[in-house]
Scaffold this motif. Structure first.
Motif, PDB file in Angstrom:
ATOM      1  N   SER A   4      52.584 -82.720  25.862  1.00 43.40           N
ATOM      2  CA  SER A   4      51.361 -81.955  24.706  1.00 43.40           C
ATOM      3  C   SER A   4      50.516 -82.926  24.276  1.00 43.40           C
ATOM      4  O   SER A   4      50.513 -84.190  24.293  1.00 43.40           O
ATOM      5  CB  SER A   4      52.527 -81.584  23.604  1.00 43.40           C
ATOM      6  OG  SER A   4      52.880 -82.794  22.811  1.00 43.40           O
ATOM      7  N   PRO A   5      49.392 -82.209  23.784  1.00 43.38           N
ATOM      8  CA  PRO A   5      48.175 -83.037  23.333  1.00 43.38           C
ATOM      9  C   PRO A   5      48.607 -83.952  22.164  1.00 43.38           C
ATOM     10  O   PRO A   5      48.254 -85.048  22.058  1.00 43.38           O
ATOM     11  CB  PRO A   5      47.241 -82.021  22.770  1.00 43.38           C
ATOM     12  CG  PRO A   5      47.551 -80.906  23.654  1.00 43.38           C
ATOM     13  CD  PRO A   5      49.113 -80.747  23.737  1.00 43.38           C
ATOM     14  N   GLN A   6      49.410 -83.808  21.336  1.00 39.13           N
ATOM     15  CA  GLN A   6      50.048 -84.551  20.144  1.00 39.13           C
ATOM     16  C   GLN A   6      50.734 -85.732  20.756  1.00 39.13           C
ATOM     17  O   GLN A   6      50.589 -86.886  20.392  1.00 39.13           O
ATOM     18  CB  GLN A   6      51.076 -83.760  19.512  1.00 39.13           C
ATOM     19  CG  GLN A   6      51.244 -84.637  18.173  1.00 39.13           C
ATOM     20  CD  GLN A   6      52.581 -83.824  17.251  1.00 39.13           C
ATOM     21  OE1 GLN A   6      52.946 -82.717  17.840  1.00 39.13           O
ATOM     22  NE2 GLN A   6      52.716 -84.324  16.199  1.00 39.13           N
ATOM     23  N   ALA A   7      51.694 -85.497  21.741  1.00 40.32           N
ATOM     24  CA  ALA A   7      52.337 -86.443  22.328  1.00 40.32           C
ATOM     25  C   ALA A   7      51.465 -87.448  23.110  1.00 40.32           C
ATOM     26  O   ALA A   7      51.732 -88.811  23.085  1.00 40.32           O
ATOM     27  CB  ALA A   7      53.459 -86.269  23.446  1.00 40.32           C
ATOM     28  N   LYS A   8      50.398 -86.864  23.876  1.00 34.38           N
ATOM     29  CA  LYS A   8      49.729 -88.036  24.605  1.00 34.38           C
ATOM     30  C   LYS A   8      48.717 -88.724  23.371  1.00 34.38           C
ATOM     31  O   LYS A   8      48.623 -89.748  23.720  1.00 34.38           O
ATOM     32  CB  LYS A   8      48.463 -86.980  25.127  1.00 34.38           C
ATOM     33  CG  LYS A   8      49.242 -86.476  26.359  1.00 34.38           C
ATOM     34  CD  LYS A   8      48.220 -85.478  27.350  1.00 34.38           C
ATOM     35  CE  LYS A   8      48.907 -84.732  28.575  1.00 34.38           C
ATOM     36  NZ  LYS A   8      48.032 -83.970  29.133  1.00 34.38           N
ATOM     37  N   GLU A  15      50.158 -97.466  21.982  1.00 34.79           N
ATOM     38  CA  GLU A  15      49.629 -98.584  22.860  1.00 34.79           C
ATOM     39  C   GLU A  15      48.452 -99.396  21.989  1.00 34.79           C
ATOM     40  O   GLU A  15      48.721-100.933  22.066  1.00 34.79           O
ATOM     41  CB  GLU A  15      48.730 -98.048  23.928  1.00 34.79           C
ATOM     42  CG  GLU A  15      49.795 -97.681  25.176  1.00 34.79           C
ATOM     43  CD  GLU A  15      48.857 -96.836  26.173  1.00 34.79           C
ATOM     44  OE1 GLU A  15      47.650 -97.206  26.515  1.00 34.79           O
ATOM     45  OE2 GLU A  15      49.430 -96.063  27.038  1.00 34.79           O
ATOM     46  N   ASN A  16      47.588 -98.912  21.271  1.00 34.19           N
ATOM     47  CA  ASN A  16      46.808 -99.720  20.497  1.00 34.19           C
ATOM     48  C   ASN A  16      47.670-100.532  19.220  1.00 34.19           C
ATOM     49  O   ASN A  16      47.243-101.641  19.223  1.00 34.19           O
ATOM     50  CB  ASN A  16      45.768 -98.485  19.692  1.00 34.19           C
ATOM     51  CG  ASN A  16      44.904 -98.023  20.783  1.00 34.19           C
ATOM     52  OD1 ASN A  16      44.591 -98.556  21.968  1.00 34.19           O
ATOM     53  ND2 ASN A  16      44.542 -96.731  20.591  1.00 34.19           N
ATOM     54  N   ARG A  17      48.530 -99.770  18.642  1.00 37.86           N
ATOM     55  CA  ARG A  17      49.252-100.546  17.767  1.00 37.86           C
ATOM     56  C   ARG A  17      50.086-101.948  18.118  1.00 37.86           C
ATOM     57  O   ARG A  17      50.187-102.657  17.613  1.00 37.86           O
ATOM     58  CB  ARG A  17      50.127 -99.610  16.947  1.00 37.86           C
ATOM     59  CG  ARG A  17      49.755 -98.548  16.238  1.00 37.86           C
ATOM     60  CD  ARG A  17      48.576 -98.723  15.181  1.00 37.86           C
ATOM     61  NE  ARG A  17      48.987-100.050  14.478  1.00 37.86           N
ATOM     62  CZ  ARG A  17      47.921-100.609  13.793  1.00 37.86           C
ATOM     63  NH1 ARG A  17      46.483-100.362  13.759  1.00 37.86           N
ATOM     64  NH2 ARG A  17      48.285-101.710  13.175  1.00 37.86           N
TER      65      ARG A  17
END
Length: 87
Positions: A4-8, A15-17
Motif C-alpha cells: 500500500s502507499p502508506q506502507a511504502k 530508512e531515513n530514521r
C-alpha cells in the motif's frame, strides 16, 4: 514487501530514521570513546573535559529517542566515578 502507499511511505521513513539514529549513536560513541581513552591514559584533566563534553551528547540522545534515560544516566554515572577515582 510493502504494497500500500502508506506502507511504502512508512518503509521510506524508517530508512531515513535509521540513518539519522545510526549517525547519532555513532557520534555519542565517539564522545564516550574519548572519555575512555583519557581515563586509560591517566590524564584526569582531559578525562574531566571529555566527560563534560560527553554528558550533554548522551542526554541529547535520550531526548531524540536513541537511548533510554536510565541507560544514559548509568553510563554517565559509571564514567564519572572512574574519572573521580583517577585523582
Amino acid at each position: 514487501m510493502a504494497n500500500s502507499p502508506q506502507a511504502k511511505k512508512r518503509a521510506r521513513q524508517n530508512e531515513n530514521r535509521f540513518a539519522v539514529n545510526k549517525a547519532r549513536r555513532s557520534r555519542i560513541r565517539t564522545f564516550l570513546r574519548k572519555v575512555e581513552e583519557a581515563i586509560a591514559s591517566g590524564d584526569k584533566d582531559a578525562a574531566v573535559a571529555a566527560l563534560r563534553a560527553a554528558q550533554p551528547e548522551l542526554m541529547r540522545g535520550v531526548t531524540k529517542g536513541v537511548f533510554h534515560k536510565n541507560t544514559a544516566s548509568r553510563k554517565i554515572s559509571r564514567l564519572a566515578s572512574r574519572v573521580k577515582s583517577l585523582g
